[in-house]
Enzyme design. Structure first.
Site, PDB file in Angstrom:
ATOM      1  N   ASP A 135       4.102  39.465 -56.376  1.00 43.09           N
ATOM      2  CA  ASP A 135       3.666  39.779 -55.017  1.00 43.09           C
ATOM      3  C   ASP A 135       4.862  39.671 -54.082  1.00 43.09           C
ATOM      4  O   ASP A 135       5.557  38.654 -54.070  1.00 43.09           O
ATOM      5  CB  ASP A 135       2.579  38.779 -54.608  1.00 43.09           C
ATOM      6  CG  ASP A 135       1.967  39.090 -53.249  1.00 43.09           C
ATOM      7  OD1 ASP A 135       2.008  40.263 -52.834  1.00 43.09           O
ATOM      8  OD2 ASP A 135       1.447  38.158 -52.620  1.00 43.09           O
ATOM      9  N   HIS A 142       4.088  41.112 -40.645  1.00 49.00           N
ATOM     10  CA  HIS A 142       3.339  40.045 -41.330  1.00 49.00           C
ATOM     11  C   HIS A 142       4.204  38.792 -41.474  1.00 49.00           C
ATOM     12  O   HIS A 142       3.753  37.679 -41.181  1.00 49.00           O
ATOM     13  CB  HIS A 142       2.873  40.528 -42.700  1.00 49.00           C
ATOM     14  CG  HIS A 142       2.264  39.445 -43.539  1.00 49.00           C
ATOM     15  ND1 HIS A 142       1.034  38.886 -43.259  1.00 49.00           N
ATOM     16  CD2 HIS A 142       2.715  38.790 -44.648  1.00 49.00           C
ATOM     17  CE1 HIS A 142       0.757  37.953 -44.154  1.00 49.00           C
ATOM     18  NE2 HIS A 142       1.766  37.868 -45.010  1.00 49.00           N
ATOM     19  N   GLU A 208      -5.660  39.480 -48.147  1.00 44.32           N
ATOM     20  CA  GLU A 208      -4.414  40.143 -47.791  1.00 44.32           C
ATOM     21  C   GLU A 208      -4.527  41.594 -48.238  1.00 44.32           C
ATOM     22  O   GLU A 208      -4.705  41.869 -49.428  1.00 44.32           O
ATOM     23  CB  GLU A 208      -3.208  39.455 -48.458  1.00 44.32           C
ATOM     24  CG  GLU A 208      -2.963  38.081 -47.840  1.00 44.32           C
ATOM     25  CD  GLU A 208      -1.671  37.406 -48.285  1.00 44.32           C
ATOM     26  OE1 GLU A 208      -1.099  36.652 -47.482  1.00 44.32           O
ATOM     27  OE2 GLU A 208      -1.248  37.619 -49.435  1.00 44.32           O
ATOM     28  N   GLU A 210      -3.152  44.883 -49.315  1.00 44.29           N
ATOM     29  CA  GLU A 210      -1.867  45.245 -49.902  1.00 44.29           C
ATOM     30  C   GLU A 210      -2.000  46.534 -50.717  1.00 44.29           C
ATOM     31  O   GLU A 210      -3.100  46.990 -51.019  1.00 44.29           O
ATOM     32  CB  GLU A 210      -1.361  44.128 -50.826  1.00 44.29           C
ATOM     33  CG  GLU A 210      -1.300  42.768 -50.128  1.00 44.29           C
ATOM     34  CD  GLU A 210      -0.412  41.750 -50.843  1.00 44.29           C
ATOM     35  OE1 GLU A 210       0.488  42.162 -51.596  1.00 44.29           O
ATOM     36  OE2 GLU A 210      -0.647  40.542 -50.639  1.00 44.29           O
ATOM     37  N   ASP A 242      -5.083  40.472 -52.141  1.00 46.33           N
ATOM     38  CA  ASP A 242      -4.514  39.213 -52.631  1.00 46.33           C
ATOM     39  C   ASP A 242      -5.234  38.063 -51.920  1.00 46.33           C
ATOM     40  O   ASP A 242      -4.744  37.520 -50.929  1.00 46.33           O
ATOM     41  CB  ASP A 242      -3.008  39.205 -52.343  1.00 46.33           C
ATOM     42  CG  ASP A 242      -2.332  37.914 -52.763  1.00 46.33           C
ATOM     43  OD1 ASP A 242      -2.863  37.224 -53.655  1.00 46.33           O
ATOM     44  OD2 ASP A 242      -1.273  37.595 -52.187  1.00 46.33           O
ATOM     45  N   ARG A 246      -5.705  29.548 -47.583  1.00 42.00           N
ATOM     46  CA  ARG A 246      -4.612  29.141 -46.685  1.00 42.00           C
ATOM     47  C   ARG A 246      -4.407  27.631 -46.632  1.00 42.00           C
ATOM     48  O   ARG A 246      -3.278  27.163 -46.438  1.00 42.00           O
ATOM     49  CB  ARG A 246      -4.875  29.656 -45.264  1.00 42.00           C
ATOM     50  CG  ARG A 246      -4.982  31.146 -45.157  1.00 42.00           C
ATOM     51  CD  ARG A 246      -3.717  31.831 -45.605  1.00 42.00           C
ATOM     52  NE  ARG A 246      -3.822  33.286 -45.501  1.00 42.00           N
ATOM     53  CZ  ARG A 246      -2.919  34.118 -46.012  1.00 42.00           C
ATOM     54  NH1 ARG A 246      -1.858  33.656 -46.659  1.00 42.00           N
ATOM     55  NH2 ARG A 246      -3.068  35.415 -45.894  1.00 42.00           N
ATOM     56  N   GLN A 249      -2.686  26.649 -49.856  1.00 41.56           N
ATOM     57  CA  GLN A 249      -1.337  27.212 -49.803  1.00 41.56           C
ATOM     58  C   GLN A 249      -0.415  26.383 -48.908  1.00 41.56           C
ATOM     59  O   GLN A 249       0.714  26.062 -49.280  1.00 41.56           O
ATOM     60  CB  GLN A 249      -1.434  28.653 -49.279  1.00 41.56           C
ATOM     61  CG  GLN A 249      -0.125  29.386 -49.123  1.00 41.56           C
ATOM     62  CD  GLN A 249      -0.317  30.760 -48.468  1.00 41.56           C
ATOM     63  OE1 GLN A 249      -1.447  31.231 -48.281  1.00 41.56           O
ATOM     64  NE2 GLN A 249       0.771  31.403 -48.116  1.00 41.56           N
ATOM     65  N   LYS A 262      -3.178  31.184 -54.395  1.00 43.64           N
ATOM     66  CA  LYS A 262      -3.257  32.631 -54.560  1.00 43.64           C
ATOM     67  C   LYS A 262      -3.529  33.064 -55.996  1.00 43.64           C
ATOM     68  O   LYS A 262      -3.570  34.255 -56.282  1.00 43.64           O
ATOM     69  CB  LYS A 262      -1.951  33.275 -54.087  1.00 43.64           C
ATOM     70  CG  LYS A 262      -1.819  33.332 -52.576  1.00 43.64           C
ATOM     71  CD  LYS A 262      -0.422  33.724 -52.165  1.00 43.64           C
ATOM     72  CE  LYS A 262      -0.291  33.784 -50.669  1.00 43.64           C
ATOM     73  NZ  LYS A 262      -0.882  35.016 -50.095  1.00 43.64           N
ATOM     74  N   THR A 266      -7.088  38.205 -57.735  1.00 41.39           N
ATOM     75  CA  THR A 266      -6.429  39.307 -57.038  1.00 41.39           C
ATOM     76  C   THR A 266      -7.204  40.555 -57.421  1.00 41.39           C
ATOM     77  O   THR A 266      -7.318  40.861 -58.613  1.00 41.39           O
ATOM     78  CB  THR A 266      -4.962  39.449 -57.499  1.00 41.39           C
ATOM     79  OG1 THR A 266      -4.284  38.203 -57.309  1.00 41.39           O
ATOM     80  CG2 THR A 266      -4.248  40.543 -56.715  1.00 41.39           C
ATOM     81  N   GLU A 371      -3.759  36.218 -39.587  1.00 41.07           N
ATOM     82  CA  GLU A 371      -3.125  36.848 -38.431  1.00 41.07           C
ATOM     83  C   GLU A 371      -4.159  37.335 -37.413  1.00 41.07           C
ATOM     84  O   GLU A 371      -3.967  37.191 -36.207  1.00 41.07           O
ATOM     85  CB  GLU A 371      -2.281  38.044 -38.889  1.00 41.07           C
ATOM     86  CG  GLU A 371      -1.144  37.684 -39.814  1.00 41.07           C
ATOM     87  CD  GLU A 371      -0.615  38.909 -40.542  1.00 41.07           C
ATOM     88  OE1 GLU A 371      -1.115  39.202 -41.656  1.00 41.07           O
ATOM     89  OE2 GLU A 371       0.272  39.582 -39.989  1.00 41.07           O
TER      90      GLU A 371
HETATM   91  O1  LIG Z   1       5.339  32.715 -45.302  1.00 42.29           O
HETATM   92  C1  LIG Z   1       4.515  32.048 -45.925  1.00 42.29           C
HETATM   93  O2  LIG Z   1       4.581  30.829 -45.958  1.00 42.29           O
HETATM   94  C2  LIG Z   1       3.413  32.670 -46.644  1.00 42.29           C
HETATM   95  C3  LIG Z   1       3.267  33.998 -46.786  1.00 42.29           C
HETATM   96  C4  LIG Z   1       2.127  34.598 -47.428  1.00 42.29           C
HETATM   97  O3  LIG Z   1       1.114  33.980 -47.714  1.00 42.29           O
HETATM   98  C5  LIG Z   1       2.168  36.033 -47.701  1.00 42.29           C
HETATM   99  C6  LIG Z   1       2.241  36.468 -49.132  1.00 42.29           C
HETATM  100  O4  LIG Z   1       1.506  36.160 -50.075  1.00 42.29           O
HETATM  101  C7  LIG Z   1       3.125  37.596 -49.322  1.00 42.29           C
HETATM  102  C8  LIG Z   1       2.521  38.793 -48.671  1.00 42.29           C
HETATM  103  O5  LIG Z   1       1.405  39.146 -49.043  1.00 42.29           O
HETATM  104  O6  LIG Z   1       3.139  39.376 -47.779  1.00 42.29           O
HETATM  105 CA   LIG Z   2       0.206  38.548 -50.790  1.00 43.06          CA
HETATM  106 MG   LIG Z   3      -3.470  36.664 -55.852  1.00 45.33          MG
END
Ligand SMILES: O=C(O)/C=C/C(=O)CC(=O)CC(=O)O
Ligand SMILES: [Ca+2]
Ligand SMILES: [Mg+2]
Length: 425
Positions: A135, A142, A208, A210, A242, A246, A249, A262, A266, A371
């Protein structure tokens, strides 16, 4: 929590009732599209067959190839797209040309019709065996938004962001086809006011939006695939969600990156649109602010591959919540492939790499709830209530279309999934 980007200051997140992208599926899947999928029928559920979507029907590709005496019947009579994908670009082109002629030329139509089934009567499956899954993080908007939300005290973009397409290796075994329910993941999260981490179902389940790129032809270990190798290796394109927890993460990702937040699911569209079908949608990527190292520099004429004018739509419980434009992505799919292999890592048939969340400059173009609700602080107002992150029972659907030849539009299928309660919850 930081402030929004200036462009978004006057934006009120809301739901537009209009329906910009839903037009007749028949028109979106005409003879210039012809995406590939894998289907079975209720009378023989164990028999998976390759299909080519045409309007509201699916062509049984293996049976048609046999009936027409195609030289490529062997790769079309398989329970997976992988053999066709592995066969390489000259076979991809030949199969596409002949299937188009079966479906559109008067002399063939009667034979082809015997192998067309209504889409409404078939079940669609994951069309290829996913090898590795990567990914990326290619949308400047973003990455800027996420940086502002997650790391308000730092520069929004990390110092490496405009020098290389950032990515991480994901979990191939949990890539699922559209329609597969998504069970709310459980794990560790640590709210800022708690001294210790807590365990339980994610409270910040997100999406997400994508675009996924599917590798057909493999490469040798130690070999680099340059920008000009993109079309020889990439078979096609799919829509991808995706799913992201959060809270998991945010607690786990320092310093190695996303892991359990994540890896639980997916989702991809059941249709893989061949790259060749997207010629009319090719666009130049945005101007880059910083010079690039030669292996990523696509400023020379003829090398700017992978910029595509795909218009995505995100729906939550049927309501349009965002329309992310893929044409705004800073890094192209060709640059991502060049970067993925520049260290000599090889490609396998079935490798899937995702673009990264597609977010355009306008708030109504953001490709994640993180976002769209600015970290959960500005709920979306939906007709059925306010939403920050996903609730059990929510259904998320991504669709997309792009320009086709002579003013037509091509559909990219859809990827949908319903959130189910956490196991044991
Ligand atoms: O910048 C971060 O800490 C996290 C970013 C993401 O969660 C985004 C990711 O999975 C990549 C994307 O889909 O652009
Ligand atoms: Ca992603
Ligand atoms: Mg995933």
């Amino acid at each position: 929590m930081s402030e929004r980007a200036p462009a978004s200051a006057s934006f009120t997140v809301g739901v537009r009732a209009h329906n910009l992208t839903r037009m007749s599926d028949t028109a979106l899947f005409g003879p210039d599209n012809l995406p590939y999928g894998l289907f079975s029928t209720p009378d023989s559920p164990g028999h998976r067959r390759l299909g080519i979507r045409y309007g509201d029907d699916v062509l049984d590709a293996g049976a048609a190839a046999l009936a027409f005496g195609s030289a490529h019947a062997d790769v079309l009579q398989q329970p997976s797209l992988n053999p066709l994908m592995a066969a390489g670009r000259s076979v991809w082109r030949a199969v596409r040309a002949e299937s188009r002629s079966w479906l559109t030329e008067d002399v063939h139509r009667e034979t082809a019709a015997r192998h067309l089934l209504p889409l409404s009567g078939v079940r669609l499956h994951l069309p290829f065996e996913v090898a590795d899954y990567v990914d990326f993080y290619a949308s400047e908007q973003h990455a800027t938004n996420v940086g502002r939300i997650f790391r308000p005290d730092d520069e929004a973009l990390t110092p490496n962001w405009k020098h290389l397409p950032i990515g991480y290796h994901g979990r191939a075994g949990t890539v699922v086809v559209s329609g597969t329910p998504v069970v709310r993941p459980q794990g560790q999260r640590k709210p800022p006011n708690e001294p210790l981490p807590l365990f339980g179902p994610s409270r910040r389940l997100d999406i997400e939006a994508e675009v996924g790129f599917v590798v057909g032809a493999p490469s040798e270990l130690g070999a680099q695939v340059g920008l000009d190798g993109f079309r020889d290796h990439v078979f096609g394109v799919t829509l991808l969600n995706d799913w992201s927890a959060r809270d998991l993460q945010a607690w786990e990702y320092v310093p190695l990156g996303p892991f359990l937040g994540k890896s639980f699911a997916t989702s991809v569209s059941p249709w893989i649109t061949p790259l060749e079908a997207l010629d009319a949608a090719r666009v130049a990527p945005p101007a880059r602010d910083l010079p690039l190292l030669p292996y990523l520099d696509d400023s020379a004429e003829g090398l700017a591959e992978g910029g595509l004018d795909l218009r995505l739509t995100v729906r939550l419980n049927g309501h349009v919540i965002a329309e992310p434009p893929f044409s705004t992505m800073y890094w192209t799919a060709a640059q991502q492939l060049a970067h993925l292999t520049v260290n000599g890592a090889s490609l396998r048939t079935g490798d899937l790499y995702a673009s990264g969340t597609v977010s355009g400059p306008e708030p109504a173009q953001f490709g994640s709830l993180l976002e769209l609700t600015w970290g959960g602080r500005e709920p979306l107002e939906l007709p059925d209530g306010k939403r920050t992150f996903l609730e059990d029972g929510d259904v998320v659907t991504l669709t997309a279309w792009c320009p086709g030849p002579a003013g037509t539009r091509l559909g990219l299928g859809e990827v949908t999934g319903e959130v189910r309660p956490a196991v044991g919850a």
